[in-house]
Design a protein around this motif. Structure first.
Motif, short mmCIF file in Angstrom:
data_model
loop_
_atom_site.label_atom_id
_atom_site.label_comp_id
_atom_site.label_asym_id
_atom_site.label_seq_id
_atom_site.Cartn_x
_atom_site.Cartn_y
_atom_site.Cartn_z
N GLU A 1 43.12 35.65 42.35
CA GLU A 1 43.55 36.74 41.39
C GLU A 1 42.67 38.03 41.90
O GLU A 1 43.26 38.86 41.69
N ARG A 2 41.44 37.73 42.13
CA ARG A 2 40.64 39.11 42.33
C ARG A 2 41.13 39.89 43.64
O ARG A 2 41.61 41.10 43.63
N GLN B 1 44.35 39.78 44.58
CA GLN B 1 45.73 40.27 44.27
C GLN B 1 45.37 41.77 43.51
O GLN B 1 46.31 42.71 43.70
N ALA B 2 44.52 41.68 42.71
CA ALA B 2 44.11 42.85 41.99
C ALA B 2 43.49 44.14 42.85
O ALA B 2 43.98 45.20 42.88
N GLU C 1 46.52 45.41 44.68
CA GLU C 1 47.49 46.20 43.96
C GLU C 1 46.82 47.47 43.44
O GLU C 1 47.36 48.19 42.75
N GLY D 1 44.05 47.48 41.62
CA GLY D 1 43.33 47.43 40.38
C GLY D 1 41.73 47.82 40.52
O GLY D 1 41.30 48.02 41.34
N THR E 1 38.15 47.80 40.55
CA THR E 1 37.29 46.54 40.89
C THR E 1 36.04 46.67 39.84
O THR E 1 35.96 47.81 39.37
N ASP F 1 32.98 40.92 44.01
CA ASP F 1 33.82 42.40 44.52
C ASP F 1 33.03 42.52 46.16
O ASP F 1 33.59 42.82 47.06
#
Length: 533
Positions: free
Chosen positions: A291-292, A294-295, A298, A300, A302, A308
């Protein structure tokens, strides 16, 4: 024609007999070879190592085929109540190690199955071992332990350890922790509010209540870890925390009752449950990582938490499982997170729990600590600068770590011959560094070694003991625990805020009976009477 058939049948019979006899001989040869290998590993090699150690004056138990001292190693701390204010912990928490050292000396040996273990309770030799200057001494690889609880930094060596420590260490440096202090105080405020509401909700006119603080403090440290390291609430990771707790208990119980790690792979009920737990944990963590990623892909925002930093270290390497990368593969990231879910929460909860127990047993120190806290902060939330000026609270935390270290021992292994303290240790020897024994050694701390005396740390760690290097709750040298600053800062914040809002004493149902489940747990919980102030 009949003669030809007869000759052919005779030839076939002879050939079959020859090949059958040949294969029988090969099978017998293989059987003898395997038997020889087993005898070498389980008898001849242990006996050679024993002779090499005894010839240099080392004393200890004699090797017994296959099992060694495993039946005795299974001795556990008594679940019967200990006397309150009794801090003579070594004979209760580690009876086997304590008795070995008392009977055979500070450097003595015992047997974990066919593996010789040398206990070294000599601060100068321990300091040399932990200095990292001997390449012949490595971190032992416990493959089953690592697979089920996670291979963290503490189980790595060489270039991989250097690379991964570079990735993970910055999150635990003081400048980074200062930025996350608001998360610490927010979690502690939630705890204080919950306890205050419980005290008020008792409606007994005194604003007091009794509760078991052990699960409360585990929830607290789990919440802190989630917010600081994973950027998520405790509830999201609670399933993993509980699974890791069950995993540790099952794994330690299995280790002490089996003669060889291979037994942990047998399809018995306990082993099946451990592998089921492991699969569920890895599924949850893999989902968080995916999920991280993918973010991040995209674009997103962090969170700049530990996860991270691990992912950003080499995102392409993680996605492709590139083993040559200087970053982490997805499997390595999963193992680090598994280990952090356990190691990042449990030692902090253990330190906080035994600190509250000690301050309940020794109310004079509780009052001294409260006076210091109120004098520095009043009822305001502690700041980093003010917490760095805490002297009494720091002394108390260090004395708790001395008397009740979260971990009883550290292990190293010789892969080549090495000389330590005038003794040449051959390859294949496990070295036990008995933290608990060192912290309770009268030669290191004096005749009051078993007393709770925080003032021994008044002038810092270096002058607290007779022998420098006798205080090692987080290890020492280049491999000192990367999370020690995290644990100490979290401990100071939580203790300060609890002291600001509560007076506390042991509840009538409290039973003092610590025991080790990887870290030092209270056998029957910790029932404390709280009074809001």
């Amino acid at each position: 024609m009949a003669l030809l058939v007869e000759l052919f049948e005779t030839g076939v019979t002879v050939a079959c007999g020859f090949f059958l006899e040949h294969y029988v001989l090969v099978g017998l040869g293989l059987l003898f070879w395997l038997a020889g290998r087993l005898l070498e590993k389980l008898w001849w090699k242990p006996r050679r190592l024993e002779r090499a150690l005894r010839s240099q004056g080392l004393r200890g138990t004699s090797y017994r085929f296959l099992v060694g001292d495993l039946p005795l190693l299974g001795q556990k701390a008594s679940s019967k109540p200990w006397p309150l204010r009794c801090h003579d912990n070594a004979p209760r928490l580690a009876p086997f190690l304590y008795n070995i050292a008392r009977e055979h000396g500070k450097t003595s040996m015992f047997w974990f199955g066919p593996m010789p273990n040398v206990v070294i309770n000599d601060t100068s030799v321990v300091k040399e071992i932990l200095s990292g200057k001997h390449e012949q001494i490595v971190i032992p690889k416990f493959e089953v332990f690592g697979k089920l609880l996670g291979n963290g930094l503490s189980s790595q060596d060489g270039e991989k350890w250097v690379q991964h420590r570079k990735i993970m260490a910055p999150s635990f440096h003081l400048p980074e922790l200062k930025l996350k202090l608001s998360a610490f105080s927010s979690c502690c405020q939630d705890l204080v509010s919950r306890w205050t509401n419980k005290c008020i909700g008792m409606n007994n006119g005194g604003g007091s209540c009794e509760l078991d603080i052990w699960p409360e403090l585990r929830n607290l440290t789990g919440d802190v870890l989630s917010r600081v390291a994973f950027g998520s609430s405790y509830l999201e990771g609670m399933r993993v925390f509980h699974l890791q707790e069950e995993q540790a208990e099952r794994l330690m119980s299995a280790i002490w009752t089996t003669a060889h790690p291979a037994f942990l792979y047998l399809p018995i009920k306990n082993n099946r449950r451990m592998h089921q737990i492991n699969k569920e944990i890895e599924t949850i963590i893999r989902g968080i990582i995916v999920e991280r990623i993918q973010a991040m892909n995209e674009g997103g925002c962090t969170r700049q938490d530990l996860l991270d930093m691990m992912l950003e270290s080499n995102l392409s390497g993680i996605e492709g499982n590139d083993k040559s990368s200087s970053g982490m593969t997805i499997e390595e990231a999963i193992h680090h997170l598994k280990f952090l879910y356990f190691a990042g929460m449990d030692p902090s909860a253990v330190l906080l729990t035994w600190t509250i127990v000690m301050l309940s047993m020794h109310p004079e120190w509780q009052e001294r600590a409260r006076e210091e806290v109120l004098g520095l902060f009043g009822k305001n939330k502690p700041t980093y600068e003010d917490m760095s000026r805490l002297k009494i609270v720091t002394m108390i935390l260090r004395e708790v770590l001395r008397l009740y270290p979260p971990t009883a021992q550290m292990k190293r292994k010789t892969i080549k011959e090495v000389e330590l303290g005038g003794v040449r240790y051959p390859a294949g020897v496990m070295i036990d560094i008995p933290i608990l024994l060192m912290h309770h050694d009268i030669d290191n701390w004096g005749n009051d070694v078993h007393e709770f005396k925080p003032e021994r740390f008044a002038n810092g760690v270096a002058e607290a003991s007779k022998n420098p290097g006798a205080f090692i709750p987080f290890g020492a040298g280049p491999r000192i625990c990367v999370g020690q600053n995290f644990t100490m800062l979290e401990g100071k914040m939580a203790i300060c805020m609890i002291l600001q809002h509560f007076q506390f004493e042991l509840g009538p149902s409290y039973t003092h009976a610590p025991h080790y489940v990887v870290t030092l747990h209270p056998t029957h919980g910790v029932h404390i009477k709280l009074k809001a102030i």
